[in-house]
Motif scaffolding. Structure first.
Motif, PDB file in Angstrom:
ATOM      1  N   PRO A 194     -17.576  15.629  -1.133  1.00  0.00           N
ATOM      2  CA  PRO A 194     -16.927  14.573  -1.932  1.00  0.00           C
ATOM      3  C   PRO A 194     -17.012  13.208  -1.240  1.00  0.00           C
ATOM      4  O   PRO A 194     -16.187  12.863  -0.397  1.00  0.00           O
ATOM      5  CB  PRO A 194     -15.480  15.055  -2.048  1.00  0.00           C
ATOM      6  N   ILE A 195     -18.040  12.443  -1.596  1.00  0.00           N
ATOM      7  CA  ILE A 195     -18.290  11.148  -0.967  1.00  0.00           C
ATOM      8  C   ILE A 195     -18.310  10.074  -2.047  1.00  0.00           C
ATOM      9  O   ILE A 195     -18.995  10.208  -3.067  1.00  0.00           O
ATOM     10  CB  ILE A 195     -19.630  11.137  -0.216  1.00  0.00           C
ATOM     11  N   THR A 196     -17.587   8.993  -1.839  1.00  0.00           N
ATOM     12  CA  THR A 196     -17.610   7.843  -2.741  1.00  0.00           C
ATOM     13  C   THR A 196     -17.706   6.569  -1.915  1.00  0.00           C
ATOM     14  O   THR A 196     -17.458   6.571  -0.711  1.00  0.00           O
ATOM     15  CB  THR A 196     -16.340   7.783  -3.605  1.00  0.00           C
ATOM     16  N   SER A 197     -18.078   5.484  -2.570  1.00  0.00           N
ATOM     17  CA  SER A 197     -18.068   4.165  -1.930  1.00  0.00           C
ATOM     18  C   SER A 197     -17.436   3.185  -2.902  1.00  0.00           C
ATOM     19  O   SER A 197     -17.453   3.392  -4.117  1.00  0.00           O
ATOM     20  CB  SER A 197     -19.479   3.723  -1.554  1.00  0.00           C
ATOM     21  N   TYR A 198     -16.876   2.138  -2.358  1.00  0.00           N
ATOM     22  CA  TYR A 198     -16.216   1.148  -3.215  1.00  0.00           C
ATOM     23  C   TYR A 198     -16.296  -0.231  -2.575  1.00  0.00           C
ATOM     24  O   TYR A 198     -16.467  -0.362  -1.357  1.00  0.00           O
ATOM     25  CB  TYR A 198     -14.756   1.541  -3.467  1.00  0.00           C
ATOM     26  N   GLN A 199     -16.189  -1.263  -3.405  1.00  0.00           N
ATOM     27  CA  GLN A 199     -16.206  -2.628  -2.916  1.00  0.00           C
ATOM     28  C   GLN A 199     -14.824  -2.974  -2.388  1.00  0.00           C
ATOM     29  O   GLN A 199     -13.830  -2.899  -3.109  1.00  0.00           O
ATOM     30  CB  GLN A 199     -16.596  -3.592  -4.041  1.00  0.00           C
ATOM     31  N   CYS A 200     -14.801  -3.332  -1.123  1.00  0.00           N
ATOM     32  CA  CYS A 200     -13.516  -3.627  -0.500  1.00  0.00           C
ATOM     33  C   CYS A 200     -13.188  -5.110  -0.615  1.00  0.00           C
ATOM     34  O   CYS A 200     -13.974  -5.908  -1.105  1.00  0.00           O
ATOM     35  CB  CYS A 200     -13.535  -3.200   0.963  1.00  0.00           C
ATOM     36  N   CYS A 201     -12.059  -5.416  -0.160  1.00  0.00           N
ATOM     37  CA  CYS A 201     -11.508  -6.768  -0.207  1.00  0.00           C
ATOM     38  C   CYS A 201     -12.345  -7.728   0.628  1.00  0.00           C
ATOM     39  O   CYS A 201     -13.029  -7.343   1.571  1.00  0.00           O
ATOM     40  CB  CYS A 201     -10.092  -6.727   0.338  1.00  0.00           C
ATOM     41  N   GLY A 202     -12.255  -9.007   0.271  1.00  0.00           N
ATOM     42  CA  GLY A 202     -12.969 -10.021   1.030  1.00  0.00           C
ATOM     43  C   GLY A 202     -12.463 -10.130   2.448  1.00  0.00           C
ATOM     44  O   GLY A 202     -13.199 -10.468   3.360  1.00  0.00           O
ATOM     45  N   GLY A 203     -11.180  -9.853   2.664  1.00  0.00           N
ATOM     46  CA  GLY A 203     -10.610  -9.937   4.008  1.00  0.00           C
ATOM     47  C   GLY A 203     -10.666  -8.604   4.714  1.00  0.00           C
ATOM     48  O   GLY A 203      -9.653  -8.095   5.191  1.00  0.00           O
ATOM     49  N   LEU A 204     -11.837  -8.015   4.779  1.00  0.00           N
ATOM     50  CA  LEU A 204     -11.965  -6.678   5.354  1.00  0.00           C
ATOM     51  C   LEU A 204     -11.558  -6.661   6.819  1.00  0.00           C
ATOM     52  O   LEU A 204     -11.029  -5.671   7.306  1.00  0.00           O
ATOM     53  CB  LEU A 204     -13.403  -6.176   5.202  1.00  0.00           C
ATOM     54  N   PHE A 205     -11.785  -7.758   7.514  1.00  0.00           N
ATOM     55  CA  PHE A 205     -11.421  -7.773   8.928  1.00  0.00           C
ATOM     56  C   PHE A 205      -9.922  -7.505   9.096  1.00  0.00           C
ATOM     57  O   PHE A 205      -9.500  -6.734   9.931  1.00  0.00           O
ATOM     58  CB  PHE A 205     -11.771  -9.115   9.563  1.00  0.00           C
ATOM     59  N   THR A 206      -9.105  -8.147   8.265  1.00  0.00           N
ATOM     60  CA  THR A 206      -7.663  -7.929   8.326  1.00  0.00           C
ATOM     61  C   THR A 206      -7.328  -6.486   7.995  1.00  0.00           C
ATOM     62  O   THR A 206      -6.489  -5.852   8.630  1.00  0.00           O
ATOM     63  CB  THR A 206      -6.942  -8.861   7.341  1.00  0.00           C
ATOM     64  N   THR A 207      -8.014  -5.940   6.992  1.00  0.00           N
ATOM     65  CA  THR A 207      -7.751  -4.565   6.588  1.00  0.00           C
ATOM     66  C   THR A 207      -8.090  -3.580   7.699  1.00  0.00           C
ATOM     67  O   THR A 207      -7.325  -2.678   8.017  1.00  0.00           O
ATOM     68  CB  THR A 207      -8.554  -4.222   5.324  1.00  0.00           C
ATOM     69  N   THR A 208      -9.256  -3.749   8.306  1.00  0.00           N
ATOM     70  CA  THR A 208      -9.634  -2.829   9.368  1.00  0.00           C
ATOM     71  C   THR A 208      -8.742  -3.009  10.590  1.00  0.00           C
ATOM     72  O   THR A 208      -8.482  -2.061  11.319  1.00  0.00           O
ATOM     73  CB  THR A 208     -11.108  -3.013   9.772  1.00  0.00           C
ATOM     74  N   SER A 209      -8.263  -4.230  10.805  1.00  0.00           N
ATOM     75  CA  SER A 209      -7.365  -4.453  11.931  1.00  0.00           C
ATOM     76  C   SER A 209      -6.082  -3.654  11.769  1.00  0.00           C
ATOM     77  O   SER A 209      -5.426  -3.301  12.739  1.00  0.00           O
ATOM     78  CB  SER A 209      -7.045  -5.946  12.055  1.00  0.00           C
ATOM     79  N   ALA A 210      -5.716  -3.371  10.527  1.00  0.00           N
ATOM     80  CA  ALA A 210      -4.507  -2.604  10.270  1.00  0.00           C
ATOM     81  C   ALA A 210      -4.734  -1.109  10.469  1.00  0.00           C
ATOM     82  O   ALA A 210      -3.813  -0.307  10.293  1.00  0.00           O
ATOM     83  CB  ALA A 210      -4.012  -2.869   8.855  1.00  0.00           C
ATOM     84  N   HIS A 211      -5.974  -0.731  10.795  1.00  0.00           N
ATOM     85  CA  HIS A 211      -6.319   0.668  11.077  1.00  0.00           C
ATOM     86  C   HIS A 211      -6.016   1.598   9.898  1.00  0.00           C
ATOM     87  O   HIS A 211      -5.655   2.747  10.088  1.00  0.00           O
ATOM     88  CB  HIS A 211      -5.574   1.170  12.323  1.00  0.00           C
ATOM     89  N   ASN A 212      -6.170   1.084   8.680  1.00  0.00           N
ATOM     90  CA  ASN A 212      -5.812   1.914   7.533  1.00  0.00           C
ATOM     91  C   ASN A 212      -7.003   2.278   6.650  1.00  0.00           C
ATOM     92  O   ASN A 212      -6.819   2.791   5.554  1.00  0.00           O
ATOM     93  CB  ASN A 212      -4.730   1.227   6.693  1.00  0.00           C
TER      94      ASN A 212
END
Length: 569
Positions: free
Chosen positions: A440-458
């Motif tokens: 079960p593999i999917t991909s999606y377009q993430c937010c423009g502020g991906l750096f902030t999102t990844t910084s949240a480790h979520n």
């Protein structure tokens, strides 16, 4: 650049529009240097992918174009040469470093001055670096100087807007860790030994800025660089910046060293890369770069050049989220990818497939590095990937060798919409499904502020790019993959690699520290801290007039090239 990873993809497109290089000397047996006379014609330099330069403030140079043009106007104490080696520029020599590695002393060249005649002194650099770390300015590139004692604490303080001063015990680094005892001596105290600090000093964050203009115009000071006869302190000065697509730099006759042969550089910004290339083919620009889909045809042109630059595109995963909390699944997802096919079929040879975190051309690059499968193949290994995934599925009772449909779902976050990123993700997904049927593999377009999102480790799984801040493996490995690093968004942690990285960061011996970084990188690649996909390249063509120009693997045009390039009839 680490501040905005989304812009990393855009930067490559930008670079493709403005990079120019050398031509064969056979254009003319006896070239006539038009730049040597009063009627010298300007170099016409296109920048594609953007409508205007984001900033000319060295302290706010958070992308390659800002770094390129700020570096042409504002002097650094040390800069990179074309071999990516730090060399003295406004400083007389490389700094003297104390035995404990904490005190760095720079001695400036005497007689440095701005184009308006104002002196450039050690106090100028103390002011400039302190300003770069001042929290009231909130510059995105402040982290380049975090090795300086108290810089992190100062930059992290809140700002009292009513007084324009920091709220906290540190009001300035001047007199604390940055001192100028006389006009030619700058003394910097580090928090701990940091061999990579010399390379970090080559980035514009530490470059001199004109206090006289900043005090007069405040935050809008760069809009006044073109006032009157223009302003600058390095090879060039700004004589026009209309924020409508045009920047003009003219030779700074007050520059202390070898002055450029070119008298003028006319920069035009293009939002449409195809239009920029069309204008080059029509003779309106001196540099051109074909769109990706036309690269194969452009390679047939006599003046076509292509080099690898210091950017790695990669997938990263969260080690604390299933299935990537198991090394077998990290390795299975990495090994299943046919990177060579991605590079040739999707990117038309515009990228170089790689297993490396530290890119080719960077200090510490390890030509003997092995992939997570223990070999050097770039075509993937479906059988081994299936074997590893089957071991995991059997142990966790989530599937079999032919059916992984009940294993933990994987969702790949893409930082940009459409284009090659989406096409690549679709191709890679098919490779994964070939090795792990029905996963079960999917991909999606993430937010423009991906750096902030990844910084949240979520996030569980995401795609990113990293562009080198400065040419040292510390920027690739310690910055991103120390267990406790703020940029280690995937919680990757190998204790043995961590110890090696910490030792290398403080090791003053270049030979042994590079070996330590290579050992750490091998551990991190085997553990799959990242899944490196490719190393980016830049390609360009030039008009037959352009001579004597080079570019470094940073993607930046080195200063010695600006000093020597010229135009012929």
């Amino acid at each position: 650049m680490r501040r905005t990873f989304l812009s990393a993809w855009l930067v490559v497109a930008v670079l493709m529009g403005f990079v120019a290089l050398w031509l064969s000397a056979c254009v003319q047996r006896t070239p006539i240097c038009l730049a040597c006379g009063p009627s010298a014609q300007p170099l016409r330099l296109p920048v594609s992918g953007m409508g205007d330069l984001r900033s000319l403030d060295p302290a706010d140079a958070a992308d390659l174009n800002a770094a390129q043009f700020a570096g042409m106007v504002f002097p650094g104490l040390v800069v990179l040469d074309r071999r990516l080696t730090p060399v003295p520029w406004a400083a007389q020599s490389l700094p003297a470093v104390s035995a404990d590695g904490l005190t760095w002393t720079f001695t400036l060249r005497p007689g440095l001055k701005w184009s308006d005649g104002a002196p450039i002194t050690a106090q100028t650099y103390a002011y400039s670096m302190d300003r770069a770390e001042d929290p009231c300015n909130a510059f995105g590139a402040a982290y380049y100087l975090y090795a300086i004692k108290d810089a992190v604490a100062f930059n992290s303080e809140t700002c009292d807007a009513s007084k324009n001063t920091a709220r906290g015990p540190i009001q300035t680094l001047i007199g604390d860790s940055i001192n100028a005892p006389d006009p030619l001596t700058l003394r910097i105290q580090l928090a701990q030994p940091a061999t990579a600090f010399l390379s970090a000093m080559t980035y514009p964050t530490s470059y001199a800025v004109p206090q006289q203009l900043i005090q007069r115009y405040g935050a809008m000071w760069t809009d006044h660089l073109a006032d009157g006869a223009g302003f600058g302190g390095d090879l060039f000065k700004v004589t026009k910046w209309d924020h409508a697509g045009h920047l003009i730099l003219r030779r700074n006759d007050n520059f202390w060293g070898q002055k450029p042969a070119l008298r003028e550089v006319d920069v035009t910004f293009y939002r449409d890369a195809a239009l920029a290339y069309s204008d080059y083919l029509a003779g309106k620009e001196d540099v051109g770069s074909a769109p990706v889909e036309e690269v194969a045809q452009a390679r047939r042109h006599m003046t076509f050049h292509q080099i690898a630059v210091q950017q790695i595109d990669y997938y990263a995963m969260n080690w604390r989220m299933a299935p990537f909390d198991d090394i077998r699944m990290r390795q299975a997802f990495a090994i299943a990818i046919d990177k060579q096919t991605l590079a040739s079929d999707i990117f038309h040879g515009a990228v170089l497939p790689t297993n490396h975190i530290v890119p080719e051309g960077a200090p510490g690059y390890n030509p003997n590095l092995l992939g997570p499968d223990g070999g050097r193949t770039l075509f993937g290994n479906v059988a081994l990937a299936n074997q590893l995934a089957t071991q995991y599925a059997t142990q966790t009772k989530c599937g079999t060798a032919t059916d992984f449909s009940h294993c933990p779902p994987v969702s790949l976050a893409l930082y940009a919409s459409g284009g090659s990123a989406q096409t690549e993700a679709e191709a890679v997904t098919q490779m994964w499904l070939k090795a792990m049927p029905h996963y079960p593999i999917t991909s999606y377009q993430c937010c423009g502020g991906l750096f902030t999102t990844t910084s949240a480790h979520n996030l569980q799984f995401w795609s990113l790019s990293w562009i080198e801040d400065y040419p040292d493996p510390q920027d690739w490995l310690s910055t991103n993959l120390l267990c406790a690093s703020a940029y280690n968004n995937g919680n990757a942690c190998d204790q043995q690699a961590d110890a090696l990285l910490k030792a290398a960061d403080a090791n003053p011996d270049q030979t042994s520290r590079l070996q330590q970084y290579q050992q750490a990188e091998q551990l991190l690649v085997t553990d799959v801290a990242w899944i490196p996909l490719d190393q980016r390249t830049v390609w360009w063509e030039t008009s037959p007039k352009l001579q004597g120009f080079t570019i470094a693997a940073t993607g930046l045009i080195p200063r010695e090239s600006w000093q020597t390039m010229y135009l012929v009839r």
